[in-house]
Design a protein around this motif. Sequence first.
Motif, PDB file in Angstrom:
ATOM      1  N   GLN A  70      -0.636  -3.292   5.055  1.00  6.28           N
ATOM      2  CA  GLN A  70       0.527  -3.264   5.943  1.00  6.28           C
ATOM      3  C   GLN A  70       1.828  -3.256   5.139  1.00  6.28           C
ATOM      4  N   MET A  71       1.879  -4.119   4.110  1.00  5.20           N
ATOM      5  CA  MET A  71       3.086  -4.203   3.287  1.00  5.20           C
ATOM      6  C   MET A  71       3.310  -2.907   2.499  1.00  5.20           C
ATOM      7  N   ASN A  72       2.256  -2.330   2.010  1.00 12.36           N
ATOM      8  CA  ASN A  72       2.383  -1.080   1.255  1.00 12.36           C
ATOM      9  C   ASN A  72       2.919   0.038   2.140  1.00 12.36           C
ATOM     10  N   ARG A  73       2.399   0.111   3.387  1.00 12.01           N
ATOM     11  CA  ARG A  73       2.888   1.133   4.312  1.00 12.01           C
ATOM     12  C   ARG A  73       4.364   0.904   4.626  1.00 12.01           C
ATOM     13  N   MET A  74       4.703  -0.356   4.839  1.00 12.37           N
ATOM     14  CA  MET A  74       6.085  -0.683   5.186  1.00 12.37           C
ATOM     15  C   MET A  74       7.028  -0.337   4.034  1.00 12.37           C
ATOM     16  N   ARG A  75       6.685  -0.706   2.800  1.00 14.29           N
ATOM     17  CA  ARG A  75       7.556  -0.428   1.647  1.00 14.29           C
ATOM     18  C   ARG A  75       7.692   1.078   1.416  1.00 14.29           C
ATOM     19  N   ALA A  76       6.587   1.804   1.575  1.00 12.04           N
ATOM     20  CA  ALA A  76       6.634   3.249   1.371  1.00 12.04           C
ATOM     21  C   ALA A  76       7.541   3.916   2.394  1.00 12.04           C
ATOM     22  N   GLU A  77       7.399   3.500   3.676  1.00 15.28           N
ATOM     23  CA  GLU A  77       8.219   4.094   4.725  1.00 15.28           C
ATOM     24  C   GLU A  77       9.684   3.687   4.581  1.00 15.28           C
ATOM     25  N   ALA A  78       9.931   2.417   4.211  1.00 16.53           N
ATOM     26  CA  ALA A  78      11.304   1.956   4.014  1.00 16.53           C
ATOM     27  C   ALA A  78      11.966   2.720   2.865  1.00 16.53           C
ATOM     28  N   SER A  79      11.226   2.934   1.799  1.00 15.85           N
ATOM     29  CA  SER A  79      11.764   3.694   0.660  1.00 15.85           C
ATOM     30  C   SER A  79      12.069   5.123   1.067  1.00 15.85           C
ATOM     31  N   ARG A  80      11.190   5.705   1.897  1.00 14.83           N
ATOM     32  CA  ARG A  80      11.431   7.071   2.342  1.00 14.83           C
ATOM     33  C   ARG A  80      12.672   7.137   3.222  1.00 14.83           C
ATOM     34  N   LEU A 121      15.246   5.034   3.318  1.00 15.88           N
ATOM     35  CA  LEU A 121      16.478   4.707   2.592  1.00 15.88           C
ATOM     36  C   LEU A 121      16.816   5.729   1.512  1.00 15.88           C
ATOM     37  N   GLY A 122      15.832   6.487   1.083  1.00 18.12           N
ATOM     38  CA  GLY A 122      16.080   7.442   0.010  1.00 18.12           C
ATOM     39  C   GLY A 122      16.040   6.767  -1.349  1.00 18.12           C
ATOM     40  N   ALA A 123      16.316   7.546  -2.373  1.00 23.56           N
ATOM     41  CA  ALA A 123      16.239   7.033  -3.740  1.00 23.56           C
ATOM     42  C   ALA A 123      17.302   5.971  -3.972  1.00 23.56           C
ATOM     43  N   ASP A 124      16.919   4.946  -4.689  1.00 22.77           N
ATOM     44  CA  ASP A 124      17.854   3.889  -5.080  1.00 22.77           C
ATOM     45  C   ASP A 124      18.835   4.469  -6.108  1.00 22.77           C
ATOM     46  N   PRO A 125      20.146   4.412  -5.834  1.00 26.16           N
ATOM     47  CA  PRO A 125      21.115   4.973  -6.785  1.00 26.16           C
ATOM     48  C   PRO A 125      20.945   4.429  -8.194  1.00 26.16           C
ATOM     49  N   SER A 126      20.521   3.155  -8.289  1.00 25.33           N
ATOM     50  CA  SER A 126      20.362   2.578  -9.624  1.00 25.33           C
ATOM     51  C   SER A 126      19.132   3.113 -10.337  1.00 25.33           C
ATOM     52  N   GLU A 127      18.189   3.706  -9.548  1.00 22.48           N
ATOM     53  CA  GLU A 127      16.973   4.248 -10.147  1.00 22.48           C
ATOM     54  C   GLU A 127      16.998   5.770 -10.196  1.00 22.48           C
ATOM     55  N   ASP A 128      17.891   6.401  -9.450  1.00 22.62           N
ATOM     56  CA  ASP A 128      17.982   7.855  -9.439  1.00 22.62           C
ATOM     57  C   ASP A 128      18.696   8.319 -10.715  1.00 22.62           C
ATOM     58  N   PRO A 129      18.020   9.061 -11.586  1.00 19.49           N
ATOM     59  CA  PRO A 129      18.638   9.435 -12.864  1.00 19.49           C
ATOM     60  C   PRO A 129      19.862  10.326 -12.702  1.00 19.49           C
ATOM     61  N   VAL A 130      19.870  11.186 -11.683  1.00 24.83           N
ATOM     62  CA  VAL A 130      21.025  12.064 -11.489  1.00 24.83           C
ATOM     63  C   VAL A 130      22.246  11.253 -11.068  1.00 24.83           C
ATOM     64  N   THR A 131      22.058  10.369 -10.078  1.00 26.54           N
ATOM     65  CA  THR A 131      23.163   9.532  -9.618  1.00 26.54           C
ATOM     66  C   THR A 131      23.652   8.620 -10.723  1.00 26.54           C
ATOM     67  N   ARG A 132      22.712   8.027 -11.462  1.00 31.24           N
ATOM     68  CA  ARG A 132      23.090   7.131 -12.555  1.00 31.24           C
ATOM     69  C   ARG A 132      23.895   7.873 -13.624  1.00 31.24           C
ATOM     70  N   ASP A 133      23.428   9.076 -13.986  1.00 31.55           N
ATOM     71  CA  ASP A 133      24.157   9.854 -14.986  1.00 31.55           C
ATOM     72  C   ASP A 133      25.528  10.273 -14.478  1.00 31.55           C
ATOM     73  N   ALA A 134      25.594  10.642 -13.197  1.00 29.49           N
ATOM     74  CA  ALA A 134      26.880  11.039 -12.625  1.00 29.49           C
ATOM     75  C   ALA A 134      27.864   9.879 -12.643  1.00 29.49           C
TER      76      ALA A 134
END
Length: 461
Positions: free
Chosen positions: A102-112, A114-127
Motif C-alpha cells: 500500500q505504501m509503495n503504491r502511494m509513494r509511487a503515485e504521489a511522486s508521479r 508531484l513530478g520530479a523533485d527540483p532538488s533531485e532533477d539534474p536539469v533544474t538543479r543545473d539551471a
Amino acid sequence: MPVRVESNSYLTEEQHRVYTLREALERNGGTPSGFLELLAAVIDDETWRKVPSGVNNDEPFEDFASFIEAKPPFGLGAKVEDVRILLQIKHPHEGVRHVREQMNRMRAEASRLLGADPSEDPVTRDARDFGGYAKAGGWLFGLKVARCVNPGSNQGEKSETSPRGDHNEVTKVSANEFGRRAGCSAKRVMRFYRAWSKAAEEGLVPVFDDLQPGVDIDLPDAETWGQYYTARSSGDSERGTQITAAAEAEGIRPTKALEITENPTALRVAILADSATAEAARNALMDRLEDDPDLQTVMAKHISDTTTLRKAVAAETKRAGQIEYVRAALEEGAVKTSAGQKIQLTDAVKADAERHLTPSEQASQSSPADAAAAYEVLQQFVVQAVDKDPQVKVEERKAALHGRVRQASKAFEQLSLDDVGELYDEELIQSLEQLTGLLAACIQSMKAAAPRPPLRAVREA
C-alpha cells in the motif's frame, strides 16, 4: 461526480477525510501510522479531485501540488517539499506485506502526481546553479569555500560528513579535506579562500568568522570577482604580481595574462598562426623596447645576425628616408639639389608626388613602392630643372667634383706614409703615377679656364 463545498455545519465525506489528513499533519507532523495511511486513502480514491479548490469555486484542484499548498479548509496548507520529506518516512508496519505494498503504491503515485523533485532533477538543479553563477560569478564558489573551510584544521578529515559542534552545528574542515570532497587540489581551494580574504579586508564581504556552513548571504556582482581571484598559483609570485598589475591597468582579467605566461608554447603557436596576434605581440615588444636595454641589445643582435631582417631594415631605412625627403619638400614647397640649391616646386609636381602618398596625412604608412614613386617624381623634376638652367647645372657639376675630391683627399689622409717604402709594388706605383697624371691634367684644365684679369690691370702691372 459533482464537487461539493463544505459549510460550517456539515462536511462531506471527502472534505472530512481532507480535514483529518490536515489534522494529522498539523498535530504531530504526520505520524507514519496516521498521516501515511490517510494520504494513501486520499490518493487511492482521488479525494483531492473531489473537493472544491476555493471559496465560491466549484472547480477541483488542477494538480496535487495545488491541493497540498492550498490554505485550509480546502487544502492541507503545507509545503510540497515538506510532504516529500514525510513520504520518505517508513510506516511502522511496513514489514507486513499488504501495508508495504500500500505504501509503495502511494509513494509511487504521489511522486508521479508531484513530478520530479527540483532538488533531485539534474536539469533544474543545473539551471539553478547556472542562474546563481550568472548573477554572482566566482563569488558563489568563493562563499562555499569561505563558509566551509578553516585552513589548518584537521576536523572532518577522511569523512563524508562534517562533525558537529557543541550545539550540533556543522563545523568547518581543512582545505585538504574540502578539496578531497570536491575532487580538486587544496591549492585551488586556497585560491578561492585568499580571494575572499582580500575582499573581506576591503569590507566587500563578511569575514570568515561570520560565515557558517550552509548559510547563504547576499553576494557582490560577478564582475568584481576578477579583482580578487587569481586562477594561477603564479599570480602570488613577484612576477605574477607585476603581470596582475599590468593586466588591471589595461582593463583585462589577470587570469588571462597569467595563463599565457605559463604556456609560452601556446603563445608562440598563436603568433605563428594568427596575424592579429602577431601584430599585438609586435606592438607589445616595441612598447617594451624603449625601457628595456637588454631587449634592445638582443633585438639588434638578432637583426644583424639574420640576413632577411638585415635586408628588411635596410629597405625600411631607405623607404623612411624617401618619405621624409618627400614630406619635407611638400611642406616647404621646394626641393634641394645635390649642391644644396633650392628649386621651387610647381603645383603639378606637388600634386603628382602627393598622389603616390595616399593618404597624404599618413605618408609614413606608405608602402616602399609608393615612397619610391613619390621620390622619383621629385628627382625627375630636379633633373629637368637643372638641365633647363645652365648656371644651376654648372653649380651642380662643381658640387659633385668637390665631393669626389674630398673623398679622395680623405682616403689619402688616412694613409700612413712613414713606412710606405716597405710596401714597394710595381703595379701600385703605376696606379699612383696614372693618378698623378690625371690630377695634373685636371689642375691644368681648370687653370686654363680661369677668368683672365682685365687688360687695364695687366698694363698697370
